[in-house]
Motif scaffolding. Structure first.
Motif, PDB file in Angstrom:
ATOM      1  N   LEU A  31       0.825  -1.212   0.000  1.00  0.00           N
ATOM      2  CA  LEU A  31       0.000   0.000   0.000  1.00  0.00           C
ATOM      3  C   LEU A  31       0.863   1.268   0.000  1.00  0.00           C
ATOM      4  CD1 LEU A  31      -2.685  -1.335   2.486  1.00  0.00           C
ATOM      5  CD2 LEU A  31      -3.095  -0.714   0.091  1.00  0.00           C
ATOM      6  N   CYS A  32       1.993   1.229   0.713  1.00  0.00           N
ATOM      7  CA  CYS A  32       2.892   2.397   0.744  1.00  0.00           C
ATOM      8  C   CYS A  32       3.568   2.590  -0.612  1.00  0.00           C
ATOM      9  CB  CYS A  32       3.957   2.221   1.836  1.00  0.00           C
ATOM     10  SG  CYS A  32       3.282   2.347   3.488  1.00  0.00           S
ATOM     11  N   PHE A  33       4.203   1.536  -1.113  1.00  0.00           N
ATOM     12  CA  PHE A  33       4.906   1.680  -2.392  1.00  0.00           C
ATOM     13  C   PHE A  33       3.919   1.795  -3.558  1.00  0.00           C
ATOM     14  CE2 PHE A  33       8.401   0.157   0.234  1.00  0.00           C
ATOM     15  CZ  PHE A  33       9.405   1.018  -0.171  1.00  0.00           C
ATOM     16  N   GLY A  34       2.735   1.192  -3.405  1.00  0.00           N
ATOM     17  CA  GLY A  34       1.697   1.368  -4.427  1.00  0.00           C
ATOM     18  C   GLY A  34       1.290   2.829  -4.542  1.00  0.00           C
ATOM     19  N   ALA A  35       1.228   3.518  -3.395  1.00  0.00           N
ATOM     20  CA  ALA A  35       0.944   4.959  -3.430  1.00  0.00           C
ATOM     21  C   ALA A  35       2.046   5.687  -4.199  1.00  0.00           C
ATOM     22  CB  ALA A  35       0.819   5.514  -2.010  1.00  0.00           C
ATOM     23  N   GLY A  36       3.278   5.181  -4.081  1.00  0.00           N
ATOM     24  CA  GLY A  36       4.419   5.770  -4.799  1.00  0.00           C
ATOM     25  C   GLY A  36       4.328   5.611  -6.308  1.00  0.00           C
ATOM     26  N   ALA A  37       3.457   4.713  -6.771  1.00  0.00           N
ATOM     27  CA  ALA A  37       3.244   4.563  -8.218  1.00  0.00           C
ATOM     28  C   ALA A  37       2.149   5.507  -8.719  1.00  0.00           C
ATOM     29  CB  ALA A  37       2.878   3.116  -8.560  1.00  0.00           C
ATOM     30  N   VAL A  38       1.496   6.227  -7.781  1.00  0.00           N
ATOM     31  CA  VAL A  38       0.497   7.267  -8.085  1.00  0.00           C
ATOM     32  C   VAL A  38      -0.501   6.817  -9.169  1.00  0.00           C
ATOM     33  CG1 VAL A  38       0.122   9.740  -8.366  1.00  0.00           C
ATOM     34  CG2 VAL A  38       2.320   8.932  -7.544  1.00  0.00           C
ATOM     35  N   GLN A  39      -1.231   5.764  -8.830  1.00  0.00           N
ATOM     36  CA  GLN A  39      -2.272   5.269  -9.738  1.00  0.00           C
ATOM     37  C   GLN A  39      -3.590   5.146  -8.973  1.00  0.00           C
ATOM     38  OE1 GLN A  39      -0.954   1.650 -11.672  1.00  0.00           O
ATOM     39  NE2 GLN A  39       1.063   2.495 -12.062  1.00  0.00           N
ATOM     40  N   ASN A  40      -3.824   6.087  -8.074  1.00  0.00           N
ATOM     41  CA  ASN A  40      -5.008   6.065  -7.220  1.00  0.00           C
ATOM     42  C   ASN A  40      -4.805   5.118  -6.031  1.00  0.00           C
ATOM     43  OD1 ASN A  40      -7.292   7.633  -7.241  1.00  0.00           O
ATOM     44  ND2 ASN A  40      -7.956   6.837  -9.228  1.00  0.00           N
ATOM     45  N   SER A  41      -5.738   5.169  -5.103  1.00  0.00           N
ATOM     46  CA  SER A  41      -5.665   4.256  -3.957  1.00  0.00           C
ATOM     47  C   SER A  41      -5.945   2.834  -4.431  1.00  0.00           C
ATOM     48  CB  SER A  41      -6.698   4.655  -2.905  1.00  0.00           C
ATOM     49  OG  SER A  41      -8.007   4.405  -3.390  1.00  0.00           O
ATOM     50  N   ALA A  42      -5.529   1.851  -3.630  1.00  0.00           N
ATOM     51  CA  ALA A  42      -5.776   0.444  -3.991  1.00  0.00           C
ATOM     52  C   ALA A  42      -7.276   0.194  -4.146  1.00  0.00           C
ATOM     53  CB  ALA A  42      -5.184  -0.476  -2.930  1.00  0.00           C
ATOM     54  N   LEU A  43      -8.069   0.894  -3.314  1.00  0.00           N
ATOM     55  CA  LEU A  43      -9.524   0.701  -3.367  1.00  0.00           C
ATOM     56  C   LEU A  43     -10.087   1.153  -4.718  1.00  0.00           C
ATOM     57  CD1 LEU A  43     -11.633  -0.278  -1.264  1.00  0.00           C
ATOM     58  CD2 LEU A  43     -12.108   2.131  -0.803  1.00  0.00           C
ATOM     59  N   ARG A  44      -9.705   2.359  -5.152  1.00  0.00           N
ATOM     60  CA  ARG A  44     -10.192   2.876  -6.437  1.00  0.00           C
ATOM     61  C   ARG A  44      -9.637   2.045  -7.595  1.00  0.00           C
ATOM     62  NH1 ARG A  44     -11.738   8.370  -7.066  1.00  0.00           N
ATOM     63  NH2 ARG A  44     -11.510   8.004  -9.279  1.00  0.00           N
ATOM     64  N   ASP A  99     -10.971  -3.739   5.005  1.00  0.00           N
ATOM     65  CA  ASP A  99      -9.587  -3.956   5.454  1.00  0.00           C
ATOM     66  C   ASP A  99      -9.058  -2.616   5.986  1.00  0.00           C
ATOM     67  OD1 ASP A  99      -6.799  -4.025   5.578  1.00  0.00           O
ATOM     68  OD2 ASP A  99      -6.619  -5.475   3.945  1.00  0.00           O
ATOM     69  N   PRO A 100      -8.725  -2.529   7.294  1.00  0.00           N
ATOM     70  CA  PRO A 100      -8.309  -1.228   7.865  1.00  0.00           C
ATOM     71  C   PRO A 100      -7.096  -0.629   7.158  1.00  0.00           C
ATOM     72  CG  PRO A 100      -8.596  -2.899   9.590  1.00  0.00           C
ATOM     73  CD  PRO A 100      -8.740  -3.608   8.277  1.00  0.00           C
ATOM     74  N   LEU A 101      -6.169  -1.448   6.702  1.00  0.00           N
ATOM     75  CA  LEU A 101      -4.989  -0.918   6.015  1.00  0.00           C
ATOM     76  C   LEU A 101      -5.367  -0.298   4.676  1.00  0.00           C
ATOM     77  CD1 LEU A 101      -2.262  -3.657   6.689  1.00  0.00           C
ATOM     78  CD2 LEU A 101      -2.445  -1.376   7.708  1.00  0.00           C
ATOM     79  N   HIS A 143      -6.562   4.597   1.497  1.00  0.00           N
ATOM     80  CA  HIS A 143      -7.533   5.344   0.691  1.00  0.00           C
ATOM     81  C   HIS A 143      -7.749   6.751   1.271  1.00  0.00           C
ATOM     82  CE1 HIS A 143     -10.839   5.908  -2.082  1.00  0.00           C
ATOM     83  NE2 HIS A 143     -11.616   6.278  -1.085  1.00  0.00           N
ATOM     84  N   ARG A 144      -7.856   6.830   2.608  1.00  0.00           N
ATOM     85  CA  ARG A 144      -8.099   8.121   3.270  1.00  0.00           C
ATOM     86  C   ARG A 144      -6.910   9.062   3.136  1.00  0.00           C
ATOM     87  NH1 ARG A 144     -10.286   5.205   7.378  1.00  0.00           N
ATOM     88  NH2 ARG A 144      -8.418   5.387   8.662  1.00  0.00           N
TER      89      ARG A 144
END
Ligand SMILES: [Zn+2]
Ligand SMILES: [Zn+2]
Length: 301
Positions: A89-102, A154-156, A161-162
């Motif tokens: 989730l942290c490194f996925g945010a670093g790929a700037v492709q929206n939150s995992a949820l979206r 999933d809280p993480l 997402h928030r």
């Protein structure tokens, strides 16, 4: 069939308002900064250490998208311990492709309505639409989370997402800058390991929506445009066996043969050996063979 009448001014205004100017501006500025990063390396300061950091960051953020966003969150093709989910989730945010949820919401719609009007990156609207154009437009229902209620619980995932914008800023640019400051190249850390890496990464991911739906073979199903190509696999950390993936989307592998280039599969499999991932889903060999033979015995055209 009568010709389409020209858009009246109200319709033109509506189509303009559907453009997502934040995404357009952000992606345009990032591409300009990526060019600036190349100029910086060529004329101001070239640091091999920064290039190594960029490569490591590329792999970490890339695997977070392929192994995390895609195969774990969107498809639930295996299970993973929380520290790995957090890292994704942290490194996925670093790929700037929206939150995992979206991202997972869009991707589940893509699989459910592949090549149809509802498909967010419908290849039938053209290569550039599937590659990048869809990101520039607001779609009706794009905020709909009804298809990802399991992930929202999933809280993480909910936390990411928030706080997506802050996490994206940290992992896409700020942290690489701080790390590269250790060898006196903070600017290179932000520009090269941050932005240039990000822009290359975008096009690698987007190639799965564009190239993988128009280049390659369809050995397992001709029901969709999804295609297998080793070239797309080389670009996308193994996501190029897309015909297999659309036919057997619950499988944690995309490259099903042992020799297929699928580093994401190798990562998930290796982590299973040390207990960090488990419950890896595999399609039975006979089912794969049945699909392959059914396609082989069906005339094309
Ligand atoms: Zn998928
Ligand atoms: Zn697809």
């Amino acid at each position: 069939m009568p010709a389409m009448p020209p858009l009246d001014s109200t319709e033109r205004a509506t189509s303009r308002s559907q453009l997502n100017w934040i995404n357009i501006a952000f992606i345009a500025v990032a591409h300009l900064l990526a060019v600036l990063a190349v100029v910086y390396m060529a004329t101001v300061h070239f640091s091999p250490a920064t290039l190594v950091l960029a490569a490591c960051w590329y792999l970490a953020c890339g695997m977070a998208i392929t192994g995390g966003y895609h195969r774990l969150f969107a498809h639930k093709s295996y299970r993973a311990a929380w520290p790995l989910r957090l890292a994704y989730l942290c490194f996925g945010a670093g790929a700037v492709q929206n939150s995992a949820l979206r991202w997972a919401a869009d991707h589940r719609v893509h699989h459910a309505h592949c090549d149809e009007e509802l498909d967010p990156y419908n290849i039938r609207r053209g290569f550039w639409w599937a590659h990048l154009g869809w990101v520039f437009v607001n779609r009706p229902g794009q905020e709909d989370q009804s298809g990802v209620q399991d992930l929202a619980a999933d809280p993480l995932v909910a936390f990411q997402h928030r706080h997506f914008v802050a996490l994206a800023f940290l992992f896409a640019a700020a942290i690489p800058g701080v790390i590269a400051a250790a060898w006196g190249d903070a600017i290179g850390g932000v520009l090269v390991a941050g932005i240039l890496r990000l822009v290359v990464q975008w096009h690698a991911t987007f190639s799965v929506n564009s190239f993988a739906h128009c280049v390659g073979s369809r050995p397992y199903s001709r029901e969709t445009t999804a295609r297998d190509s080793v070239l797309t696999a080389l670009i996308s950390l193994g996501e190029g066996y897309h015909n297999f993936h659309h036919r057997f989307q619950a499988d944690y592998r995309n490259g099903v043969k042992a020799y297929h280039f699928d580093p994401t599969k190798w990562l998930v499999w290796s982590l299973a050996k040390v207990g960090v991932t488990w419950d890896l889903k595999r399609t039975p060999r006979e089912a794969i063979e049945r699909s392959r033979q059914a396609v082989a015995s069906t005339p094309t055209g």
